[in-house]
Design a protein around this motif. Structure first.
Motif, PDB file in Angstrom:
ATOM      1  N   UNK A 109       0.820  -0.998  -0.006  1.00  0.00           N
ATOM      2  CA  UNK A 109      -0.212  -0.141  -0.002  1.00  0.00           C
ATOM      3  C   UNK A 109       0.768   1.067   0.022  1.00  0.00           C
ATOM      4  N   UNK A 110       0.305   2.313  -0.562  1.00  0.00           N
ATOM      5  CA  UNK A 110       1.187   3.614  -0.731  1.00  0.00           C
ATOM      6  C   UNK A 110       0.444   4.912  -0.185  1.00  0.00           C
ATOM      7  N   UNK A 111      -0.514   4.697   0.190  1.00  0.00           N
ATOM      8  CA  UNK A 111      -1.371   6.040   0.578  1.00  0.00           C
ATOM      9  C   UNK A 111      -1.340   6.327   2.276  1.00  0.00           C
ATOM     10  N   UNK A 112      -0.623   7.056   2.380  1.00  0.00           N
ATOM     11  CA  UNK A 112      -0.375   7.363   3.913  1.00  0.00           C
ATOM     12  C   UNK A 112      -1.686   7.796   4.650  1.00  0.00           C
ATOM     13  N   UNK A 113      -1.994   7.274   5.796  1.00  0.00           N
ATOM     14  CA  UNK A 113      -3.091   7.483   6.474  1.00  0.00           C
ATOM     15  C   UNK A 113      -2.943   8.418   7.726  1.00  0.00           C
ATOM     16  N   UNK A 114      -1.814   8.361   8.494  1.00  0.00           N
ATOM     17  CA  UNK A 114      -1.471   9.085   9.316  1.00  0.00           C
ATOM     18  C   UNK A 114      -0.400   8.265  10.514  1.00  0.00           C
TER      19      UNK A 114
END
Length: 260
Positions: free
Chosen positions: A190-195
């Motif tokens: 995965x490559x979308x940073x959530x926090x």
């Protein structure tokens, strides 16, 4: 926008407004574009192996465990897909009979024999494509090794970066494959940073890997055309003449492709 290599903890500023569909789409476009550009020579080498198998009236076997089992299903009995595809589908190693258990099995040694049982695997005619994002789990590696022992050429779709980030003994899929097609996906997929303190979201390996898979197959069909051979392709069931065309193709393959 490109795929971020940093996490929120590594950066001075971060905002939840960055977690968007656009961020994921941009990441997919970035990785997919890079993979298709940089892996084109490998795609062409893989396609040569597949085309040679098709011309010899062989099969291209496709295997992956866990979510990677979708590679076999994508290529098999597909509108616009090659006829001479045989997925290796054993339910305990997929998801629908128990996703958690399939993950346990994927990380155990000794299952390759039972997975390959019931498939022809003729080294003189067939080829195997194994998809494994990390390329480190024992099951896909041992399936690949077993097929090579039987003389089949081996194509891998995997992430070299992910494989290199795993601290675990044993060979990696890219170490044993005849042709390696790198999906360029990051460790962890995965490559979308959530926090801060949260896992990343937005898996990449399936959407990128399936595009590479279909690129290999289309290139193989093109190789056949350029050699004066007639490619065998399934039609969409809703197209005129498809029922007869597909039925005849399936009838010819049914003795060697158990899932038909």
């Amino acid at each position: 926008m490109s795929v971020r290599e940093s996490t929120p903890a590594d950066r001075d500023t971060w905002s939840p407004e960055e977690v968007t569909a656009e961020a994921y789409a941009a990441g997919v476009q970035d990785v997919l574009g890079r993979a298709l550009r940089e892996e084109l020579p490998a795609v062409r080498r893989a396609a040569e192996l597949v085309a040679r198998s098709f011309a010899a009236e062989g099969l291209c076997y496709v295997f992956g465990s866990g979510h990677s089992h979708m590679f076999g299903e994508e290529a098999f009995y597909r509108a616009g897909g090659a006829v001479r595809i045989c997925p290796i589908l054993k339910p305990p190693h997929m998801l629908h009979e128990g996703a958690v258990h399939s993950t346990v099995l994927e990380r155990q040694s000794g299952h390759a024999g039972s997975v390959l049982d019931g498939y022809r695997l003729d080294g003189a005619r067939d080829v195997l494509l194994v998809a494994s994002n990390s390329g480190a789990n024992p099951l896909p590696v041992e399936v690949a090794q077993a097929a090579k022992t039987r003389g089949l050429p081996l194509i891998a779709i995997t992430s070299r970066r992910y494989a290199g980030a795993i601290e675990r003994p044993g060979p990696r899929l890219h170490d044993i494959a005849d042709v390696v097609v790198d999906n360029h996906c990051p460790p962890g997929d995965a490559f979308v940073t959530l926090g801060p303190g949260l896992p990343s979201a937005g898996p990449s390996s399936t959407v990128v890997g399936l595009a590479l898979l279909n690129a290999i197959i289309v290139e193989a069909l093109g190789v056949q055309l350029r050699r004066g051979e007639t490619p065998e392709v399934f039609m969409s069931a809703n197209m005129p003449g498809a029922a007869e065309h597909n039925s005849e193709s399936a009838r010819r393959m049914s003795e060697i492709v158990p899932h038909l």
